[in-house]
Write an enzyme that holds these catalytic residues in place. Sequence first.
Site, PDB file in Angstrom:
ATOM      1  N   ASP A  24       0.662  -1.446   0.011  1.00 26.29           N
ATOM      2  CA  ASP A  24      -0.077   0.070   0.100  1.00 26.29           C
ATOM      3  C   ASP A  24       0.925   1.401   0.106  1.00 26.29           C
ATOM      4  OD1 ASP A  24      -1.997  -1.784   0.163  1.00 26.29           O
ATOM      5  OD2 ASP A  24      -2.571  -1.318   2.313  1.00 26.29           O
ATOM      6  N   LYS A 129      -6.650  -5.016  -3.075  1.00 27.46           N
ATOM      7  CA  LYS A 129      -7.229  -5.587  -1.812  1.00 27.46           C
ATOM      8  C   LYS A 129      -8.210  -4.814  -1.022  1.00 27.46           C
ATOM      9  CE  LYS A 129      -3.361  -4.253   1.611  1.00 27.46           C
ATOM     10  NZ  LYS A 129      -4.364  -3.465   2.400  1.00 27.46           N
ATOM     11  N   CYS A 162      -1.984  -2.513   7.954  1.00 28.45           N
ATOM     12  CA  CYS A 162      -1.748  -3.284   6.777  1.00 28.45           C
ATOM     13  C   CYS A 162      -0.828  -4.236   6.755  1.00 28.45           C
ATOM     14  CB  CYS A 162      -2.401  -2.754   5.442  1.00 28.45           C
ATOM     15  SG  CYS A 162      -3.884  -1.805   5.481  1.00 28.45           S
TER      16      CYS A 162
HETATM   17  N1  TIU Z   1      -2.687   0.118   4.300  1.00 26.65           N
HETATM   18  C1  TIU Z   1      -2.981   0.574   5.643  1.00 26.65           C
HETATM   19  O1  TIU Z   1      -2.285   0.261   6.505  1.00 26.65           O
HETATM   20  N2  TIU Z   1      -4.259   1.126   5.678  1.00 26.65           N
HETATM   21  C2  TIU Z   1      -4.766   1.829   6.744  1.00 26.65           C
HETATM   22  O2  TIU Z   1      -5.839   2.380   6.758  1.00 26.65           O
HETATM   23  N3  TIU Z   1      -3.696   2.355   7.564  1.00 26.65           N
HETATM   24  C3  TIU Z   1      -3.935   3.146   8.460  1.00 26.65           C
HETATM   25  O3  TIU Z   1      -3.042   3.318   9.408  1.00 26.65           O
HETATM   26  N4  TIU Z   1      -5.034   3.737   8.739  1.00 26.65           N
END
Ligand code: TIU
Length: 239
Positions: A24, A129, A162
């Site tokens: 991400d 995802k 994530c």
């Molecule tokens: N990729 C991921 O970690 N999504 C989140 O929403 N992370 C946060 O820390 N909010």
Amino acid sequence: MISIPANPYSYELPLTGVALIIIDMQRDFLEPGGFGDALGNDVSRLQAIVPTLKQLLEAFRQHRLPVFHTIECHQPDLSDCPPAKLNRGKGALKIGDPGPMGRILVKGEPGNGIIPELAPVLGETIIHKPGKGAFYNTNLETHLQQRNITHLLITGVTTEVCVQTTMREANDRGYECLLVEDCTESYFPEFKQATLEMVRAQGGIVGWTAPAAAVLQGLAEMGWGAADADLDLANTSVG
Ligand code: TIU
């Protein structure tokens, strides 16, 4: 087999079967006006890992080793976003709302893309995802099985959300996982530190951690060539 100095003890990396997982690294999490910002976070802290992660990515490319990028996103009709996720955060913008980089966390919007520095190239796999873990409702496991991958080097953001969820999902599925310490970041430094400590505690209950330099040294020692890797440059897979 190569031995990488790691915590809580050496990580034994086989000559085949390793992949780099980049979680991400999207504008939605690293730039103002995206999802991370909408949740009330200081998104600027995540930029710090980009040069080191880029170095690791380039090493994988040089050795023609498998790379998987994940993108957290939802369909435009939000049919894959449960209320339990949609209703989180109390900022001005929620998932699906129009923001300065397009609709928040929606597939295909400008803000949903991977940052240009780490943009995928031909031959690398992109996993879209809807959840926090990269295995939930995706075909990541099928891709890994098809390529006989057993060892995952895990990177990306955010460490305790994530990244950690993915590492735990992978561990439950039998993958040997190493979290690259300086290639992952959180909006909360103390949560990053806690995650590093908890995954490697109890003899490596979830896996290992090590700095990128140790991994890069290991890759250099391997001296892998293109013939050793299962990379099909004609097909960039999208999952
Ligand atoms: N990729 C991921 O970690 N999504 C989140 O929403 N992370 C946060 O820390 N909010």
